[in-house]
Write a protein that holds these residues in place. Structure first.
Motif: not given
Length: 216
Positions: A84-86, A112, A198
């Motif tokens: 679920t990391y964004r 991040d 990403q």
């Protein structure tokens, strides 16, 4: 038989040796190493040591320390494991250059920076084995003094031709498909490739952010 876990430094050494001895080997299963608490903690400590301003969320290192570093890292680890990391958008800051023009830096959030740092800790061990021994920029344990020593040795060997190349807005024009293709030649781990994609896509369809760890 009980297998004793190796520390991060030893892991990086073994990865480097494997990459150096087998130039065509593609690494798999490294997602596990990137998401280990020891790797995330080291990435946090390095980010904290480098300092820097807050990202777009305004969170500072003091805020993280107040709430607790371990819970902060465990929440990141849980997101990475759950998929679920964004990454959040980078905060843009314009700084003046010596020629009077401006350079735009992009400041990631601390969260991040930790993920980028963890990726770098593992991927760096792979690609350091491939880099030219005469390159010094953005590399660990290398300095301008070592570069000057290299120039001195070349001069003594009567190598006197100098080629000066200044690529305008180089980082801003890096094509993602080429960069990902280069990484994929050494990394065969879909989850790791997804994280790299990403991170570089945060800035748009082309270029990598100046100010982020993965620029190097």
């Amino acid at each position: 038989m009980t297998i004793t876990p190796i520390n991060l430094q030893e892991l990086r050494r073994r990865i480097y040796q494997k990459a150096k001895s087998e130039p065509t080997h593609r690494f798999w299963g490294i997602f596990t190493h990137i998401t280990k608490m020891t790797t995330l903690h080291e990435a946090y400590q390095r980010a904290k040591k480098n300092g820097g301003a807050s990202g777009i969320d305004g969170q500072s290192f003091a805020d993280v320390e107040k709430e607790g570093v371990i819970p902060f890292l465990k929440s990141i680890q849980a997101e990475l494991h759950a998929g679920t990391y964004r990454p959040k958008a980078n905060r843009k800051v314009d700084i003046p250059k010596a020629n009077g023009k401006m350079r735009t830096l992009q400041i990631p959030t601390i969260r991040d920076r930790v993920v980028q740092g963890a990726l770098k800790l593992i991927l760096e061990a792979i690609f350091e084995a491939d880099f030219c021994s005469n390159s010094y920029g953005f590399r660990p344990k290398r300095s301008p003094h070592q570069a000057l020593a290299g120039v001195r040795r070349s001069v003594l060997r009567r190598m006197t031709t100098v080629i000066d190349v200044d690529l305008t807005r180089y980082f801003d024009t890096i094509r993602h498909n080429i960069l990902l293709g280069k990484i994929a030649k050494r990394v065969c781990d879909p989850k790791v490739m997804h994280f790299v994609k990403q991170i570089i896509k945060v800035t748009g369809k082309i270029g990598v952010p100046q100010g982020g760890l993965c620029k190097a």
